[in-house]
Scaffold this motif. Structure first.
Motif, PDB file in Angstrom:
ATOM      1  N   LYS A  39       0.854  -1.192   0.000  1.00 15.05           N
ATOM      2  CA  LYS A  39       0.000   0.000   0.000  1.00 15.05           C
ATOM      3  C   LYS A  39       0.880   1.229   0.000  1.00 15.05           C
ATOM      4  O   LYS A  39       1.898   1.234   0.700  1.00 15.05           O
ATOM      5  CB  LYS A  39      -0.799  -0.011   1.310  1.00 15.05           C
ATOM      6  CG  LYS A  39      -2.222  -0.002   1.145  1.00 15.05           C
ATOM      7  CD  LYS A  39      -3.031  -0.194   2.407  1.00 15.05           C
ATOM      8  CE  LYS A  39      -2.502   0.570   3.576  1.00 15.05           C
ATOM      9  NZ  LYS A  39      -2.966   0.036   4.807  1.00 15.05           N
ATOM     10  N   PRO A  40       0.465   2.239  -0.643  1.00 20.78           N
ATOM     11  CA  PRO A  40       1.277   3.444  -0.548  1.00 20.78           C
ATOM     12  C   PRO A  40       1.246   3.969   0.877  1.00 20.78           C
ATOM     13  O   PRO A  40       0.219   3.963   1.528  1.00 20.78           O
ATOM     14  CB  PRO A  40       0.604   4.433  -1.488  1.00 20.78           C
ATOM     15  CG  PRO A  40      -0.364   3.656  -2.302  1.00 20.78           C
ATOM     16  CD  PRO A  40      -0.637   2.382  -1.604  1.00 20.78           C
ATOM     17  N   GLY A  41       2.375   4.436   1.324  1.00 18.78           N
ATOM     18  CA  GLY A  41       2.447   5.000   2.671  1.00 18.78           C
ATOM     19  C   GLY A  41       2.548   3.948   3.762  1.00 18.78           C
ATOM     20  O   GLY A  41       2.580   4.280   4.949  1.00 18.78           O
ATOM     21  N   LEU A  42       2.604   2.710   3.327  1.00 16.94           N
ATOM     22  CA  LEU A  42       2.727   1.663   4.361  1.00 16.94           C
ATOM     23  C   LEU A  42       4.046   1.792   5.115  1.00 16.94           C
ATOM     24  O   LEU A  42       4.149   1.574   6.306  1.00 16.94           O
ATOM     25  CB  LEU A  42       2.597   0.285   3.710  1.00 16.94           C
ATOM     26  CG  LEU A  42       2.536  -0.903   4.680  1.00 16.94           C
ATOM     27  CD1 LEU A  42       1.267  -0.824   5.519  1.00 16.94           C
ATOM     28  CD2 LEU A  42       2.575  -2.194   3.917  1.00 16.94           C
TER      29      LEU A  42
END
Lengths: 465, 142
Positions: free
Chosen positions: A5-8
């Motif tokens: 996920k982006p920002g994970l």
């Protein structure tokens, strides 16, 4: 491949120094933090990451790292206190207290160890008690035996001095002597009688002169004649009487016997002896009778048993032999009894002396046993002391801590040098350190006091100045 | 003057910290699988740590304090190494997952992302993805 996920993977915003593992107490990475780290943190000596990174080397043992940090801390602290001795002492006390505290915390983990040790000590204590009981029993036995020995010795003394007290009859020595003499004479008589009787009954050829019974029986030349007739004949007539004497002796012993068949045995022996004697008597009187028959011109009947009973010669022989034999037996009994009685006192004394010997061997055996038990007790007590020492003695690495304090002082002094403080002042600081170390870390490295004994500024402990 | 052995570089310290953490992870289920040990040796080799140094760390893992890498992707590579170790014996145990999660938090990722990170890393490790690739992907996503 799945994409994250982006920002994970954004990091948490962090402040402060690069972290050590303090926050995660349950991390199995080296029991949340090493002893060294805890001490340093507690002491507030870990002040900047820079210090850590510069001075650390992972192959170092904890102590070296602490030492280096101590030195730096000393330097810094000196600056804060302007190198005063008072300030130095305060810092030293604080450091030592913290070292003790960290040590104690570790110490708490040894609680189970302690309990185990205590258990061992208790086991040894029980063992000691048990052995001491054993020893007490043995001691009592020994006393008892020694007492018995004394008693027996007393008895012996009584026996010697006053036998009446011991309820022993003092036998008549006279009776002993008389019976002894008569017995001896009778024995000789029996010997002579029976040897002649045998000769007469068996070997002798009766001549006319021999119709007198005394001549028939007691042939004075019996031995000489027998010897002339043959050595073995002599031997026989001399040794045969011993058969009678043997029978008599057996009779005596049978009398002393308390077996059930005693009466029967005695009766058997007596009757055998009687029959033997009877045979001899019959034989001799028959010979006499035959001689008379031969010499007489009348026709007289043959010798029969009936005639034998009526014959006075017969009875003479019976009495001269068998009855004397009985008398001999009785006299023999009496003699033995008197002899035994005489010796009773002596026998009693001997018996008691034997008893004393026995008891004394017993005593020495007991003493040996007691010695062994004492040894065991000593060893067990020693063992217990050792365990107790292990229990109570907490070995504080005093030398190691003294080193830390010295490193601290080193740093302190180097600040003073850098600040151009006089040598005098520096020496004062050095002396302060020495006194402090001696007072709190002592001459020995094995101490057993807890950190609670360090009383802040009060400075308790041995003062050896 | 004191004499001490020359201190090692920060990056080495960081690597040592990782290795100590890997060792702790290997021990977390109370059994040491041979494959786990082999993997640790492999990782040490990958990161340029000699066998002797690794073994000295093994002897005294307590003496190694935790130093985190500075960059996020480096941190991810550490965490992925941990994940690879978990998957060395093919089974993900509860304790292992828990430890990985703790490590994620320690490495200063956010609380709410922690589980997601753990799942992602374990997936990748299970699939046998190469570390370099994982890092690349992560970097692209940041």
């Amino acid at each position: 491949m799945a994409l994250p996920k982006p920002g994970l993977f954004t990091l948490k915003p962090t402040t402060g120094p690069i972290v050590t593992a303090e926050s995660s107490a349950s991390e199995p990475l080296g029991r949340d933090a090493s002893f060294a780290d805890r001490v340093l943190k507690k002491l507030g000596l870990v002040s900047s990451a820079a210090d850590n990174l510069e001075s650390e080397n992972y192959a170092d043992p904890d102590s070296v790292r602490i030492q280096r940090t101590m030195r730096q801390a000393g330097f810094r602290a000196a600056g804060q206190h302007n190198g005063t001795t008072h300030g130095l002492e305060v810092n030293l006390t604080r450091i030592l207290a913290n070292l003790h505290e960290q040590f104690d915390q570790n110490d708490r983990q040894q609680e189970t160890q302690r309990k185990q040790k205590q258990g061992e000590i208790n086991a040894v204590s029980t063992e000691i008690e048990y052995r001491q009981d054993e020893r007490a029993t043995l001691d009592a036995k020994l006393d008892g035996t020694k007492q018995k020995i004394t008693d027996i010795k007393h008895e012996i003394h009584l026996l010697r001095t006053s036998p009446e007290d011991m309820r022993l009859q003092e036998p008549s020595r006279l009776a002993l002597w008389i019976s002894g003499i008569i017995l001896a004479l009778l024995t000789i008589y029996l010997f002579v009688f029976y040897s002649s009787a045998i000769y007469s009954a068996v070997f002798k050829s009766f001549k006319v002169d021999d119709n007198v019974v005394t001549q028939a029986i007691f042939d004075a030349q019996a031995v000489a004649k027998a010897y002339k007739e043959g050595f073995f004949e002599l031997l026989m007539i001399i040794t045969l009487p011993s058969a009678f004497l043997g029978l008599g002796y057996i009779l005596h012993h049978l009398q002393k016997n308390t077996q059930k068949g005693k009466a029967l045995k005695m009766a058997a022996i007596v009757s055998i002896t009687f029959i033997f004697d009877f045979i001899l008597a019959y034989g001799i009187s028959k010979k006499i009778y035959d001689l008379q028959k031969l010499a007489s011109f009348k026709d007289i009947p043959d010798y029969t048993l009936g005639k034998a009973i009526m014959d006075v010669d017969f009875w003479t022989i019976i009495f001269a032999g068998f009855v004397v034999y009985i008398i001999w037996g009785l006299l023999f009994d009496f003699f033995m009894e008197a002899h035994r009685l005489t010796n009773k006192v002596g026998a009693a004394i001997t018996e008691r002396q034997n008893q004393i010997q026995e008891k004394e061997t017993e005593c020495s055996a007991l003493e040996e046993q007691i010695g062994k038990v004492k040894e065991t007790i000593k060893n067990l007590i020693g063992q217990r002391h050792q365990l107790e020492a292990q229990l109570t003695g907490v070995i504080i690495p005093a030398r190691e801590w003294a080193n830390y304090l010295m490193e601290f002082c080193d740093g302190w002094l180097s600040w003073m040098t850098g600040a151009d403080m006089s040598h005098y002042k520096q020496n004062q600081c050095k002396t302060t350190l020495d006194q402090f170390i001696e007072r709190h870390l002592g001459q020995n490295t094995v101490l057993s006091y807890r950190s609670s004994e360090i009383d802040g500024l009060g400075m308790q402990g041995q003062s050896t100045n | 003057m004191e004499n001490f052995t020359p201190s090692i570089s920060v990056s080495s310290q960081v690597t040592h910290s990782l290795l100590a953490r890997l060792l702790a992870l290997a021990y977390v289920d109370q059994e040491v699988d041979l494959r786990e040990v082999e993997l640790i040796y492999g990782i040490a080799l990958e990161r340029g740590v000699s066998k002797e140094t690794l073994e000295s760390i093994m002897l005294r893992p307590h003496s190694v304090s935790t130093i985190l890498p500075s960059t996020p992707h480096e941190r991810v590579s550490h965490l992925y190494d941990l994940a690879r170790l978990i998957l060395a014996d093919g089974i993900i145990k509860e304790e292992e997952r828990a430890m990985l999660r703790r490590s994620v938090l320690l490495y200063e990722f956010t609380e709410e992302n922690a589980d997601g990170i753990v799942d992602f890393l374990l997936e990748q490790a299970q699939a046998g993805v190469a570390p370099a690739q994982v890092i690349q992907v992560v970097q692209e996503s940041i």
